[in-house]
Design an enzyme around this catalytic site. Structure first.
Site, PDB file in Angstrom:
ATOM      1  N   TYR A 145      39.385  -5.561  11.804  1.00 48.40           N
ATOM      2  CA  TYR A 145      40.221  -4.451  12.259  1.00 48.40           C
ATOM      3  C   TYR A 145      40.015  -4.261  13.750  1.00 48.40           C
ATOM      4  CZ  TYR A 145      42.055   0.330  12.755  1.00 48.40           C
ATOM      5  OH  TYR A 145      42.752   1.450  13.155  1.00 48.40           O
ATOM      6  N   ASP A 240      35.176  -7.951  19.558  1.00 47.66           N
ATOM      7  CA  ASP A 240      35.422  -6.529  19.334  1.00 47.66           C
ATOM      8  C   ASP A 240      34.128  -5.933  18.782  1.00 47.66           C
ATOM      9  OD1 ASP A 240      36.057  -4.015  18.476  1.00 47.66           O
ATOM     10  OD2 ASP A 240      37.897  -4.596  17.420  1.00 47.66           O
ATOM     11  N   LYS A 268      33.131   3.921  19.838  1.00 48.50           N
ATOM     12  CA  LYS A 268      32.245   4.602  18.888  1.00 48.50           C
ATOM     13  C   LYS A 268      30.914   5.059  19.494  1.00 48.50           C
ATOM     14  CE  LYS A 268      34.871   3.246  14.956  1.00 48.50           C
ATOM     15  NZ  LYS A 268      35.499   2.037  14.468  1.00 48.50           N
TER      16      LYS A 268
END
Ligand SMILES: *Cc1c(COP(=O)(O)O)cnc(C)c1O
Length: 429
Positions: A145, A240, A268
């Protein structure tokens, strides 16, 4: 949970003016056929909902809360920064401090730009890769994702060499045509695509440890294979590390495995709970960004002083307490509980863990890609999830998510969790 009256009332009200009642779909608990709870308060390893139910939390706001919820050092830093101004729209010293820290900690990053979310980070890294190489095609992997970027909301097409197909309404087919979607850990599929299309591929993007389809590990040599293959064909390698950055190790997965990507997306943990992302990498590539180069990228709130203060405070605290060692110890204790519990019920479910990240798959098959993860029994997961929640332990409301332990989790929390999960497993059909 004993009562959910307030949460139920709020959810009913939310559905009137918020699509699906939520601002991000997974929060609606559709994958577990449940009603979502609304949070009143979160501190350390615990969340309290608006009905007063207290939960041990293993979601950690999907990763950022690595020190637990509202750690004093971060809250103080934000309070202090707020007194100096909430946003300037022009440079502030904390941005420079943040850039220095990221370049110091993350091995491959020589220059970095701050953005406001993980999605923005990957979107910008992809545009930069295309601008730098002058090529359009991107390879991604099934189950990875990368936020809700148009060209990444793509599922595998049929046949090995076809392009992906849109995985969301509203994504133009022309965008999906720029994305090639392959199974993770499949070297042959990559070889084939590069042999036929090598000089049109701008980049491979991946979560070097995929953590959005449960938790999946790269097979030995896979990341090095990607490094060599992209180098050979003049394509870029984009890690990522929005989820894994500053969590798997101080310098992320790239430090852990000693692989140097060209570009890295971060998010995050880096925001300490505020909306932050970043992308960075090789200086000669990053210099293609405006104002020095032709690749446009911008943001009104990028480098926001509160967000920088929160992130800096969190990262400095991680280093000060050597959080990664602590998280490994807590993770190992957690794993011991899971394995003992599985032995008790005579099941050999796949359990993957690295440091403070974990996933229990309700399947006995080993997991090396999305298709493997999909062999998990979702009905069993739902029952397990509901039983744990009922007993005060909150895991992510989907089989295909990773769990997070924070430095605020105590051994007592983890021992309680082992008892709760033992009961939940024992009651499964
Ligand atoms: C969460 C996540 C994103 C998206 O970040 P947002 O801040 O939700 O936009 C991108 N990539 C990975 C690996 C993620 O886990």
């Amino acid at each position: 949970m004993p009562t959910q009256n307030q949460s139920q009332a709020l959810f009913a009200r939310a559905k009137r003016h918020i699509p699906g009642g939520v601002n991000s779909p997974v929060r609606a608990f559709r994958n577990v056929d449940g009603d979502p709870f609304f949070v009143d308060h979160a501190k350390g390893s615990h969340i309290r909902d608006v009905d007063g139910n207290d939960l041990i939390d293993y979601v950690g706001t999907w990763g950022p809360a690595i020190l637990g919820h509202s750690p004093e050092v971060v809250v103080e830093a934000v309070r202090e920064a707020a007194l100096d101004g909430l946003s300037f729209g022009i440079s502030n010293p904390r941005e420079v401090e943040m850039a220095d820290l990221i370049c110091d900690w993350v091995p491959s990053v020589e220059k970095v730009r701050m953005v406001n979310s993980g999605t923005e980070a990957t979107m910008s890294a992809l545009r930069l890769a295309r601008g730098y190489t002058g090529r359009d095609q991107i390879i991604k992997f099934e189950g990875c994702y990368h936020g809700h970027v148009d060209s990444m909301l793509v599922a595998a097409g049929s046949g090995a060499l076809t392009h992906g197909k849109p995985d969301s309404a509203g994504v133009p087919k022309a965008f999906a045509d720029t994305t090639i979607c392959l199974p993770f850990n499949d070297c042959q599929a990559l070889e084939d695509v590069f042999t036929s299309n090598g000089d049109s591929i701008a980049a491979i993007i991946l979560e070097p440890i995929p953590a959005n389809a449960g938790l999946i590990f790269p097979q030995d040599g896979f990341l090095q294979f990607l490094r060599d293959l992209t180098q050979k064909h003049g394509a870029l390698l984009i890690f990522d590390e929005v989820m894994t950055g500053f969590r798997v190790a101080k310098g992320g997965v790239q430090e852990h495995f000693g692989i140097t990507p060209d570009l890295t997306a971060l998010g995050k943990v880096i925001g300490g709970g505020l909306p932050v992302g970043a992308f960075g990498g090789r200086a000669d590539i990053m210099d293609q960004l405006a104002p020095d180069g032709p690749v446009y990228q911008a943001g009104t709130l990028s480098g926001n002083p509160l967000a920088m203060a929160a992130g800096l405070a969190q990262l400095h605290e991680l280093e000060r307490i050597n959080a990664w060692e602590q998280l490994e110890q807590l993770g190992a204790l957690f794993e011991k509980g899971v394995r003992e519990n599985l032995a008790k019920i005579g099941k050999n479910y796949s359990f993957n863990r690295i440091g403070s990240m974990f996933c229990l798959f309700f399947t006995e098959d080993p997991i090396s890609n999305l298709d493997d993860a999909k062999t998990a029994d979702l009905d069993t997961f739902k029952k397990y999830f509901a039983s744990c929640l009922e007993q005060g332990v909150y895991f992510a409301p989907s089989q295909f998510e990773t769990g997070f332990i924070s430095t605020a989790h105590t051994e007592a929390d983890i021992n309680t969790t082992a008892e709760v999960t033992a009961k939940a497993l024992a009651n499964l059909p």
